[in-house]
Design a protein around this motif. Structure first.
Motif, PDB file in Angstrom:
ATOM      1  N   UNK A 215       0.823  -1.209   0.000  1.00  0.00           N
ATOM      2  CA  UNK A 215       0.000   0.000   0.000  1.00  0.00           C
ATOM      3  C   UNK A 215       0.859   1.262   0.000  1.00  0.00           C
ATOM      4  N   UNK A 216       2.092   1.138   0.520  1.00  0.00           N
ATOM      5  CA  UNK A 216       3.003   2.282   0.481  1.00  0.00           C
ATOM      6  C   UNK A 216       3.442   2.618  -0.950  1.00  0.00           C
ATOM      7  N   UNK A 217       3.254   1.701  -1.861  1.00  0.00           N
ATOM      8  CA  UNK A 217       3.572   1.996  -3.261  1.00  0.00           C
ATOM      9  C   UNK A 217       2.662   3.086  -3.808  1.00  0.00           C
ATOM     10  N   UNK A 218       1.466   3.200  -3.211  1.00  0.00           N
ATOM     11  CA  UNK A 218       0.516   4.237  -3.620  1.00  0.00           C
ATOM     12  C   UNK A 218       0.571   5.454  -2.709  1.00  0.00           C
ATOM     13  N   UNK A 219       0.874   5.208  -1.422  1.00  0.00           N
ATOM     14  CA  UNK A 219       0.897   6.295  -0.433  1.00  0.00           C
ATOM     15  C   UNK A 219       2.109   6.108   0.480  1.00  0.00           C
ATOM     16  N   UNK A 220       3.121   6.931   0.312  1.00  0.00           N
ATOM     17  CA  UNK A 220       4.349   6.808   1.102  1.00  0.00           C
ATOM     18  C   UNK A 220       4.211   7.526   2.450  1.00  0.00           C
ATOM     19  N   UNK A 221       3.162   7.192   3.175  1.00  0.00           N
ATOM     20  CA  UNK A 221       2.881   7.801   4.479  1.00  0.00           C
ATOM     21  C   UNK A 221       1.879   6.916   5.213  1.00  0.00           C
ATOM     22  N   UNK A 222       1.416   7.380   6.364  1.00  0.00           N
ATOM     23  CA  UNK A 222       0.378   6.654   7.087  1.00  0.00           C
ATOM     24  C   UNK A 222      -0.868   7.533   7.208  1.00  0.00           C
ATOM     25  N   UNK A 223      -1.253   8.105   6.089  1.00  0.00           N
ATOM     26  CA  UNK A 223      -2.411   8.988   6.040  1.00  0.00           C
ATOM     27  C   UNK A 223      -3.710   8.182   6.028  1.00  0.00           C
ATOM     28  N   UNK A 224      -4.816   8.902   6.098  1.00  0.00           N
ATOM     29  CA  UNK A 224      -6.120   8.238   6.022  1.00  0.00           C
ATOM     30  C   UNK A 224      -6.278   7.500   4.704  1.00  0.00           C
ATOM     31  N   UNK A 225      -5.790   8.100   3.604  1.00  0.00           N
ATOM     32  CA  UNK A 225      -5.881   7.442   2.305  1.00  0.00           C
ATOM     33  C   UNK A 225      -5.100   6.128   2.311  1.00  0.00           C
ATOM     34  N   UNK A 226      -3.948   6.140   2.987  1.00  0.00           N
ATOM     35  CA  UNK A 226      -3.145   4.914   3.076  1.00  0.00           C
ATOM     36  C   UNK A 226      -3.935   3.822   3.785  1.00  0.00           C
ATOM     37  N   UNK A 227      -4.471   4.134   4.971  1.00  0.00           N
ATOM     38  CA  UNK A 227      -5.192   3.108   5.726  1.00  0.00           C
ATOM     39  C   UNK A 227      -6.515   2.730   5.068  1.00  0.00           C
ATOM     40  N   UNK A 228      -7.121   3.658   4.312  1.00  0.00           N
ATOM     41  CA  UNK A 228      -8.316   3.288   3.544  1.00  0.00           C
ATOM     42  C   UNK A 228      -7.965   2.244   2.488  1.00  0.00           C
TER      43      UNK A 228
END
Length: 253
Positions: A215-228
């Motif tokens: 999932x970090x390949x799409x979002x390099x953070x731990x944002x709401x979008x990442x956890x969604x």
């Protein structure tokens, strides 16, 4: 990858001059319960809307009982961490505890150290001509790494076969390597690294670590979008985070 989750927290309570460290787990339930696991971990399970002050007050009310229980288990976690690599020690494999059994092979003309490692219903069996601590440790680390490599590749194939989103997340590489403080990591160059001891964890937890890093390949953070994104692939991912939070100290060689 960190195992932090809003559903798991750590509470430190001082009682009779001693610090009680408790793992707080929020679950949808009506009552608060306190248990001590077999390695002396204090685990408090609470409804999500109960304040930490109330929970700490309950820990203090149960303080004498908790300290009495902890006295029985005070040395277990340290023993688990400071391995001796002898018959009888417990090691995890896919989330289950196994007893280590070391069987000395008869010396032969081959002087090079060698061993075979097999696993049965309750034991990890090492047959070797070298029972030295260093060799047993090295052999186990190598075995766990090979198992981790095999299992990680199998679970990636499984996840891609069963989840279209996973097929859209393409890393530059996936490698299993020794990592002291992370279960996994993903670099800005899209290289994914998974902890070489991950085969000690439950299979669903291994899948969660893989999904987390992909999932970090799409979002390099731990944002709401990442956890969604993580949740869209694994709706109950928080249960896996909780398992790592509670059992992580056992995953050690």
């Amino acid at each position: 990858m960190n195992t932090r989750s809003k559903d798991v927290d750590i509470l430190n309570v001082t009682f009779r001059g001693k610090e009680i460290k408790a793992i707080l787990v929020y679950k949808n339930r009506k009552n608060i319960s306190i248990k001590i696991d077999s390695f002396g971990k204090v685990i408090v399970i609470s409804p999500p809307k109960i304040s930490k002050k109330i929970i700490k007050d309950i820990i203090i009310e149960k303080g004498d009982w908790i300290l009495k229980k902890l006295e029985k288990y005070k040395d277990r976690e340290e023993v688990y961490r400071q391995r001796m690599f002898i018959t009888g020690e417990k090691f995890l494999y896919l989330g289950k505890e196994y007893h280590l059994v070391i069987k000395k092979l008869l010396e032969d003309s081959v002087k090079k150290s060698n061993c075979r490692i097999n696993i049965d219903e309750s034991e990890i069996i090492i047959q070797t001509n070298d029972v030295s601590t260093e060799f047993i440790k090295k052999s186990l680390k190598s075995w766990y790494k090979m198992e981790s490599e095999r299992i990680v590749l199998e679970r990636i194939d499984f996840l891609k076969l069963n989840c279209e989103i996973m097929n859209q997340l393409i890393p530059a590489s996936v490698k299993v390597k020794e990592q002291k403080k992370r279960w996994g990591s993903c670099t800005s160059q899209k290289n994914i690294y998974i902890n070489s001891k991950i085969s000690m964890a439950r299979l669903d937890v291994i899948e969660y670590v893989i999904i987390h890093e992909f999932s970090h390949l799409a979002h390099m953070n731990h944002s709401k979008k990442f956890y969604d994104l993580v949740k869209s692939i694994m709706p109950d991912y928080k249960d896996k985070e909780n398992w790592l939070k509670i059992n992580g100290y056992k995953i050690t060689i």
